[in-house]
Design a protein around this motif. Structure first.
Motif, PDB file in Angstrom:
ATOM      1  N   LYS A  40      -2.893   0.735  -3.037  1.00  0.00           N
ATOM      2  CA  LYS A  40      -3.130  -0.101  -1.861  1.00  0.00           C
ATOM      3  C   LYS A  40      -2.385   0.469  -0.663  1.00  0.00           C
ATOM      4  CE  LYS A  40      -5.562  -2.912  -4.217  1.00  0.00           C
ATOM      5  NZ  LYS A  40      -6.970  -2.709  -4.227  1.00  0.00           N
ATOM      6  N   LEU A  41      -3.094   0.575   0.454  1.00  0.00           N
ATOM      7  CA  LEU A  41      -2.495   1.050   1.697  1.00  0.00           C
ATOM      8  C   LEU A  41      -2.371  -0.124   2.657  1.00  0.00           C
ATOM      9  CD1 LEU A  41      -4.341   4.382   2.589  1.00  0.00           C
ATOM     10  CD2 LEU A  41      -1.965   4.113   1.967  1.00  0.00           C
ATOM     11  N   CYS A  45      -2.123   1.349   8.473  1.00  0.00           N
ATOM     12  CA  CYS A  45      -2.031   2.763   8.083  1.00  0.00           C
ATOM     13  C   CYS A  45      -3.410   3.300   7.706  1.00  0.00           C
ATOM     14  CB  CYS A  45      -1.047   2.900   6.922  1.00  0.00           C
ATOM     15  SG  CYS A  45      -0.784   4.596   6.416  1.00  0.00           S
ATOM     16  N   ASP A  46      -4.175   2.498   6.968  1.00  0.00           N
ATOM     17  CA  ASP A  46      -5.515   2.906   6.564  1.00  0.00           C
ATOM     18  C   ASP A  46      -6.404   3.121   7.784  1.00  0.00           C
ATOM     19  OD1 ASP A  46      -7.558   3.518   4.718  1.00  0.00           O
ATOM     20  OD2 ASP A  46      -8.300   1.451   4.777  1.00  0.00           O
TER      21      ASP A  46
END
Length: 70
Positions: A40-41, A45-46
């Motif tokens: 999981k990001l 950030c993603d």
């Protein structure tokens, strides 16, 4: 000792099904892929990474364009 190599005798290897290194490697890779869970990001950030990728895709010429130019 690498896990994929079989250091048993030829008789033991034969009794164990005569799996070649490529077959053992494929089985291991498939097992790893089936067990993979995407980390999981952080949403920010993603989004920043996706934005960076989109900008770089515009800036970097495609392989076809490079082949035409050079």
């Amino acid at each position: 000792m690498p896990e994929l190599f079989d250091n048993n005798s030829i008789e033991q290897w034969s009794a164990d099904g005569e799996k070649e290194i490529t077959q053992r490697a494929l089985e291991t890779a498939r097992a790893m892929l089936s067990e993979y869970q995407e980390p999981k990001l952080d949403k920010a950030c993603d989004e920043a990474l996706l934005d960076y990728i989109a900008r770089r895709e515009i800036e970097i010429p495609t392989a076809d364009e490079l082949n035409q130019t050079y």
